[in-house]
Structure formats: structure tokens, C-alpha cells
Design a protein around this motif. Structure first.
Motif, PDB file in Angstrom:
ATOM      1  N   SER A 115       0.514 -13.399  -5.668  1.00  0.00           N
ATOM      2  CA  SER A 115      -0.435 -14.393  -4.831  1.00  0.00           C
ATOM      3  C   SER A 115      -1.113 -15.158  -5.833  1.00  0.00           C
ATOM      4  O   SER A 115      -1.341 -16.385  -5.730  1.00  0.00           O
ATOM      5  CB  SER A 115      -1.100 -13.782  -3.775  1.00  0.00           C
ATOM      6  OG  SER A 115      -2.280 -12.948  -4.492  1.00  0.00           O
ATOM      7  N   THR A 205      -6.188 -11.390  -2.445  1.00  0.00           N
ATOM      8  CA  THR A 205      -4.797 -11.697  -1.998  1.00  0.00           C
ATOM      9  C   THR A 205      -4.912 -12.885  -0.987  1.00  0.00           C
ATOM     10  O   THR A 205      -4.188 -13.792  -1.017  1.00  0.00           O
ATOM     11  CB  THR A 205      -3.632 -10.608  -1.756  1.00  0.00           C
ATOM     12  OG1 THR A 205      -3.874  -9.837  -2.838  1.00  0.00           O
ATOM     13  CG2 THR A 205      -2.398 -11.129  -1.258  1.00  0.00           C
ATOM     14  N   PHE A 209      -3.820 -16.767  -1.059  1.00  0.00           N
ATOM     15  CA  PHE A 209      -2.785 -17.209  -0.077  1.00  0.00           C
ATOM     16  C   PHE A 209      -3.663 -18.548   0.713  1.00  0.00           C
ATOM     17  O   PHE A 209      -2.864 -19.535   0.879  1.00  0.00           O
ATOM     18  CB  PHE A 209      -2.410 -16.428   0.905  1.00  0.00           C
ATOM     19  CG  PHE A 209      -1.219 -15.376   0.258  1.00  0.00           C
ATOM     20  CD1 PHE A 209      -0.193 -15.735  -0.476  1.00  0.00           C
ATOM     21  CD2 PHE A 209      -1.121 -13.975   0.593  1.00  0.00           C
ATOM     22  CE1 PHE A 209       0.723 -15.113  -1.114  1.00  0.00           C
ATOM     23  CE2 PHE A 209      -0.412 -13.266   0.202  1.00  0.00           C
ATOM     24  CZ  PHE A 209       0.648 -13.859  -0.762  1.00  0.00           C
TER      25      PHE A 209
END
Length: 221
Positions: A115, A205, A209
Motif C-alpha cells: 500500500s 494501510t 489506500f
């Protein structure tokens, strides 16, 4: 060195080796899968051809999750095979699977590295620059910030809560428990617990994203 290959320590040592491999291999794959789209102009052509940006992002998200899962399966199988190959007597299942929690931890770690690579790739677009930023942040900038200004001004566990370090602490070098003994060396604990590392990694993460999606949605292709 035999203790590295027997149950249950094989999960720890193989996981730590895989930690480094995941950072470089999976992280680089995440960077390249995005920067190649820009350098080859395939993303722009696909968008012009009717592909929605949301669909493109979802395809990269699925690719990251599938790749991280495949790496995790490979890690689990490798640990079981190596451990079984070094058995000298019939083991207890409790010994073989003592560190079974390393499997989901490994998956979170791999997903986290990818990510971050995705975000760096979308921000820079150039392969060379993206790889440099990816490595420079993880291996130079973040450690410098942690160990110099943060350690100097704020001496507590918060110095371990940086993105890459949080991901590393999911599958850490077990020797850190000796070198970072809070009683012998420091006045506070410097390695995150698996739960703390998991929460931090999931949080980072998700942010990576989210910002990757925003970058892709609002950028000029």
C-alpha cells in the motif's frame, strides 16, 4: 543455527527474513505496477477507452491483496516444510503451530508495504524517483526522525508508531527483545506488541489506500 529451522522458531526467523524480502520485492512490485502505467501511457489510454478510475483503483487493490495473500501462503508452506524437514522426533501440534499468528501478521505486513508502494508510485509517477523515495523514506528518513528529534524530545513508545516500523514490528527480529530490553537499555518499551503493530498497520494501510484513491481520482493523467 539449527534453532532457526525447527518448530516453533522457524516461524519467527523465516518471517523476519520474509519481512525484508517483502519490503523490497513486494514493495517494488507495487511501485512498478503504477509507474509503468504512467510511463507506458496505458492508464491514460484505458481511461480514454472508457475505464473508470474507480475500476482501475479496485484492480490494483485486488492485485495487492492477492499478491500479499500468495506471499503469505508461500511463507506458511515454507515454514511448515522447513520445520518438518528438521524434525528429530514426533512434535506436539502445540509446538508446530505455536506461532500460527505469524500468518495473518505476515499478510498485514505484506499488504502494508505494498500500500505504501502504491501511494509512492501514484505521487511520483516516475519509476526511478518512486523507488528512490520508497527506499529513502523507509531506510533513511523515518529512522532519522525516530531516533533524532522524536527520541530527543519525546521518549516513549510513540517513536515506534511510524508506518514502516509498525509494519516491521508485525514480524520482527526476535533478537530485538534483547537489544531493546527496557530494563537494561531504555526507560521504556521500544518494540510494539503484535496487537499494537496490527492496529497501527491496518490504520496506515487504510490511509495509504485512501490517499492513493484520492490522488488517482483527482490527478491529471
Amino acid at each position: 543455527a539449527k534453532q532457526f529451522f525447527v518448530f516453533p522458531s522457524v516461524w519467527e526467523w523465516l518471517g523476519y527474513a520474509g519481512n525484508w524480502i517483502s519490503f523490497f520485492v513486494l514493495g517494488f512490485i507495487a511501485v512498478l505496477m503504477v509507474t509503468n502505467e504512467f510511463s507506458n501511457r496505458t492508464l491514460r489510454q484505458n481511461i480514454i477507452g472508457g475505464l473508470h478510475r474507480e475500476e482501475f483503483f479496485k484492480s490494483k487493490l485486488v492485485f495487492i491483496l492477492v499478491t500479499a495473500a500468495a506471499a503469505t501462503v508461500y511463507y506458511a508452506i515454507s515454514a511448515l516444510v522447513i520445520g518438518a524437514a528438521h524434525l528429530e522426533e514426533t512434535p506436539y501440534l502445540s509446538t508446530v503451530f505455536k506461532h500460527i499468528d505469524y500468518i495473518p501478521r505476515y499478510f498485514l505486513m505484506a499488504t502494508g508495504y505494498m500500500s505504501f508502494g502504491l501511494l509512492v508510485g501514484l505521487l511520483t509517477r516516475k519509476t526511478g524517483i518512486a523507488l528512490f523515495v520508497f527506499i529513502a523514506y523507509a531506510m533513511i528518513l523515518e529512522p532519522l526522525i525516530r531516533w533524532l528529534p522524536h527520541m530527543y524530545f519525546i521518549k516513549n513508545l510513540s517513536m515506534a508508531l511510524y508506518p514502516i516500523n509498525s509494519m516491521e514490528d508485525l514480524v520482527p527480529n526476535v533478537a530485538l527483545e534483547f537489544f531493546f530490553d527496557p530494563i537494561k537499555n531504555f526507560a521504556f518499551r521500544m518494540v510494539l506488541t503484535p496487537l499494537e503493530a496490527a492496529i497501527a498497520t491496518v490504520s496506515y494501510t487504510s490511509l495509504f489506500f485512501f490517499f492513493s484513491y484520492k490522488r488517482l481520482k483527482n490527478s491529471d493523467l
